[in-house]
Design an enzyme around this catalytic site. Structure first.
Site, PDB file in Angstrom:
ATOM      1  N   ILE A   3       0.868  -1.174   0.000  1.00 15.24           N
ATOM      2  CA  ILE A   3       0.000   0.000   0.000  1.00 15.24           C
ATOM      3  C   ILE A   3       0.903   1.221   0.000  1.00 15.24           C
ATOM      4  CG2 ILE A   3      -2.054  -1.046   1.029  1.00 15.24           C
ATOM      5  CD1 ILE A   3      -1.205  -0.158   3.734  1.00 15.24           C
ATOM      6  N   ASP A   4       0.424   2.316  -0.555  1.00 13.35           N
ATOM      7  CA  ASP A   4       1.250   3.509  -0.707  1.00 13.35           C
ATOM      8  C   ASP A   4       1.753   4.038   0.636  1.00 13.35           C
ATOM      9  OD1 ASP A   4       0.736   3.406  -3.427  1.00 13.35           O
ATOM     10  OD2 ASP A   4      -0.950   4.796  -3.310  1.00 13.35           O
ATOM     11  N   LYS A   5       2.835   4.787   0.569  1.00  8.10           N
ATOM     12  CA  LYS A   5       3.424   5.383   1.767  1.00  8.10           C
ATOM     13  C   LYS A   5       2.394   6.131   2.604  1.00  8.10           C
ATOM     14  CE  LYS A   5       6.588   9.095   3.140  1.00  8.10           C
ATOM     15  NZ  LYS A   5       7.493  10.173   2.659  1.00  8.10           N
TER      16      LYS A   5
END
Length: 302
Positions: free
Chosen positions: A137-139
């Site tokens: 999942i994105d930062k």
């Protein structure tokens, strides 16, 4: 940079490009090959082709294989929230702002660094920089993800991702008031032709499907639940922007002028469900919305 070339004989006709290269490049996974194709490091008859291109007799394949980067990813004592752990898997509730795995220019402070401190037995399928990482999942997206502790668990979880049987439900706060109570966004995604950092809706892109349902409408914003059928990079962020409702706080696909001083998009991976690799029992983990998310909801409520 290593250059390799192949000339296709008639016994390899109608074989997919990525399948052929996976069979003929020792030690390279299909995902790695698909990554090279996506980065346009592979050409057929001097033309860029997609992974699903069917080979023809006489086709000449040329590809560039980058030199491997020698890395020593260090274990770091970073606090992480572990929802569940056994000999096969670790389920993490990732905080906003944490990168999942090391990458060029960012080799410390990641979830992988924290996991290496917590335990040494992680799947080695994705190499030294991404041990155990089945999905990302994105930062600036918070929420739940599962990490594999051995190769068998990794393969079985990856298969569930591939056949879309893994449950992945996100909660997002979007701009504008959505009229539909629920719906499906079926729009293929690929790397933006000009801005290579961005993902965009492309006719020739990879299949991408997001199901959404309105949870609550506010004055100027809507809280939605998004269920992923596929799991492309930035999928929810791009799909919601595509239908005119970008995520609040999204620095790439959102409004240039933001209402709130946010560190990133309002997106939380709330629920994750999968078949356990060993017990074959279905497990599901449902997390609460984090403090940063609740704080903004309180503001839009008022």
């Amino acid at each position: 940079m290593e250059i390799k070339e192949f000339l296709i004989e008639d016994n390899y006709e109608d074989i997919r490009l990525d399948v052929f290269l996976t069979d003929h490049l020792e030690g390279k996974s299909r995902a790695y090959i698909q990554g090279l194709i996506e980065k346009e490091e592979v050409k057929v008859n001097d033309k860029i082709r997609k992974s699903n291109y069917k080979l023809k007799k006489g086709d000449r394949i040329s590809l560039s294989i980058p030199e491997p980067i020698s890395l020593d990813v260090e274990a770091e004592e970073i606090p992480i929230e572990i929802l569940y752990e056994d000999s096969d898997v670790i389920v993490i509730n990732k905080s906003q702002g944490m990168v999942v795995h090391p990458a060029p220019g960012n080799y410390s402070g990641t979830l992988v660094n924290a996991l290496l401190y917590h335990c040494k037995d992680l799947s080695g399928i994705n190499g030294i920089t991404r041990p155990g990482i089945v999905h990302r999942i994105d930062k600036d997206t918070s929420g739940v993800l599962v990490v594999a502790k051995n190769d068998n668990a990794h393969n079985k979880l990856a298969e569930q991702l591939k056949n879309h049987s893994m449950t992945r439900v996100y909660v997002a706060l979007v701009e504008g008031i959505m009229k539909e109570d629920e719906g499906t966004i079926n729009a293929p995604l690929g790397r933006h032709p000009v801005d290579r950092i961005k993902i965009s809706v492309l006719k020739e892109g990879r299949n991408a499907v997001t199901h959404f349902k309105v949870v609550r409408r506010y004055e100027g914003n809507t809280l939605v639940e998004c269920r992923l059928e596929t799991g492309r990079t930035h999928q929810i962020r791009v799909h919601m922007a595509h239908i005119g409702h970008p995520l609040v706080g999204d620095p790439v696909y959102g409004y240039k002028k933001q209402k709130f001083n946010l560190k990133g998009q309002m997106l939380h991976a709330k629920k994750l469900g999968f078949i356990h690799p060993s017990t074959e029992e279905y497990m599901e983990f449902d997390t609460e919305l984090p403090k940063y998310f609740k704080k903004i909801l309180d503001i839009v409520e008022k």
